[in-house]
Design an enzyme around this catalytic site. Structure first.
Site, PDB file in Angstrom:
ATOM      1  N   LYS A 193      -1.925  99.461   9.719  1.00  0.00           N
ATOM      2  CA  LYS A 193      -3.083  99.269   8.843  1.00  0.00           C
ATOM      3  C   LYS A 193      -4.193  98.561   9.611  1.00  0.00           C
ATOM      4  O   LYS A 193      -3.921  97.503  10.194  1.00  0.00           O
ATOM      5  CB  LYS A 193      -2.646  98.432   7.624  1.00  0.00           C
ATOM      6  CG  LYS A 193      -3.718  98.167   6.587  1.00  0.00           C
ATOM      7  CD  LYS A 193      -3.167  97.323   5.434  1.00  0.00           C
ATOM      8  CE  LYS A 193      -4.213  97.092   4.365  1.00  0.00           C
ATOM      9  NZ  LYS A 193      -3.709  96.282   3.238  1.00  0.00           N
TER      10      LYS A 193
ATOM     11  N   LYS B 230      -1.030  95.058  11.412  1.00  0.00           N
ATOM     12  CA  LYS B 230      -2.188  94.888  10.530  1.00  0.00           C
ATOM     13  C   LYS B 230      -3.272  94.157  11.308  1.00  0.00           C
ATOM     14  O   LYS B 230      -3.114  92.998  11.696  1.00  0.00           O
ATOM     15  CB  LYS B 230      -1.796  94.101   9.281  1.00  0.00           C
ATOM     16  CG  LYS B 230      -2.919  93.982   8.249  1.00  0.00           C
ATOM     17  CD  LYS B 230      -2.422  93.252   7.005  1.00  0.00           C
ATOM     18  CE  LYS B 230      -3.491  93.128   5.947  1.00  0.00           C
ATOM     19  NZ  LYS B 230      -3.029  92.392   4.756  1.00  0.00           N
TER      20      LYS B 230
END
Length: 330
Positions: free
Chosen positions: A255, A203
């Protein structure tokens, strides 16, 4: 001398001649089961609240969320990832609504499970950013820095209340060191070995999260660069992957998706568990905004972006177009 029509001998264009030919030889295919719908539910509202930075996306009421979940089942998608937005007055330094059995996320989990049962995977965001008054994904120390290990204690509590509320899958998204192992232990301690963990393994501290701040009513001041990954780094992602797998992740995720397809491909190449990618708010909003201005063909751009994410290696895609895309594919 080569005469016209005698060269080249190999003509790849033969396999592009007609729509049926292109469909038959397509190497990547999207399917409704690929998709997971991220959804926001807001405490204390009587009607769904449009998110201005994400045209077409709303903060749901409890009732409208149940309808959205039923629509997701009908569309044939695999899951719904829930984010709870508590009333501002309930936020505090520890993110208490995140572990309150009557907190908005836990209430919404129970609502959705009652509505759809096991027909849809009900997933829960396991993070503190929506519930803290400072907007960070963890507990702060006396110097205002995110305290990794104190945060893990909160994540353990969150995992247990989310499992009790009906989550099939929990998604630890805070990028704390050791979070997967702690969450797995916490779930196993209460006999919830059946609850899976979707690890937010990779992320990045991305500018593309911008519209999401409005979606969750974020109180964040500053940034999350001390715990989310530096966009310049790739090898670091492989280290995070190895740690999450060692700690017991059932699935892993990258992500954002679009700006990090190279990372997604690297993760997919070596992961021995399913790989997901999250097409985040900024990715969604860019296409919607450009389409609104008539600069691009909206539907073609949506499906091209989703196909690129799957081609890079994602077995599942979290996307705000999940239901719409699934309906058009059926």
């Amino acid at each position: 001398m080569t005469t016209y029509g005698s060269f080249p001998g190999s003509r790849p264009r033969r396999l592009r001649n007609t729509p049926v030919m292109r469909r038959m030889v397509a190497e990547t295919r999207l399917h409704p089961a690929d998709f997971i719908l991220p959804a926001f539910v807001r405490e204390g509202v009587a009607e769904p609240v449009p998110i201005s930075a994400m045209p077409g996306v709303v903060q749901h009421t409890r009732d409208s969320l149940k309808k959205a979940a039923a629509e997701a089942v009908a569309a044939g998608i695999s899951g719904i990832m829930l984010f709870g937005v508590p009333e501002e007055s309930k936020k505090d330094a520890l993110g208490t609504p995140g572990t309150d059995p009557d907190g908005i996320l836990q209430v919404a989990l129970r609502d959705v499970r009652a509505e759809v049962g096991d027909e849809l995977l009900v997933m829960s965001d396991l993070c503190l950013d929506e519930t803290t008054d400072h907007g960070h994904c963890g507990v702060l120390d006396e110097h205002g820095r995110v305290d990794n290990d104190a945060t893990l204690e909160r994540y353990a509590e969150m995992a247990q209340v989310q499992a009790d509320a009906g989550a099939h899958v929990v998604g630890p998204s805070g990028m704390m060191d050791g979070q997967i192992g702690v969450v797995r232990d916490a779930l196993d301690q209460i006999g919830r070995e059946d609850v899976a963990i979707l690890a937010y393994t990779v992320k990045y501290a991305s500018a593309f999260f911008g519209p999401f701040r409005e979606a969750v009513g974020s109180s964040l001041k500053g940034d999350r660069k001390t715990y989310q990954q530096d966009p310049a780094n790739a090898r670091e992602s492989m280290r995070e992957l190895a740690l999450d797998l060692e700690e017991g992740a059932d699935m892993v995720m990258v992500k954002p998706a679009g700006p990090y397809l190279d990372i997604l491909a690297k993760v997919a190449e070596v992961s021995d568990v399913p790989v997901a990618a999250y097409q985040i708010s900024g990715e969604y909003s860019m296409i919607e905004a450009a389409a609104e201005k008539g600069w691009i063909d909206r539907d073609k751009a949506i499906f091209e972006a989703l196909t690129g994410i799957k081609r890079a290696g994602a077995q599942n895609i979290l996307t705000y177009w999940a239901v719409e895309a699934a309906q058009k594919l059926r």
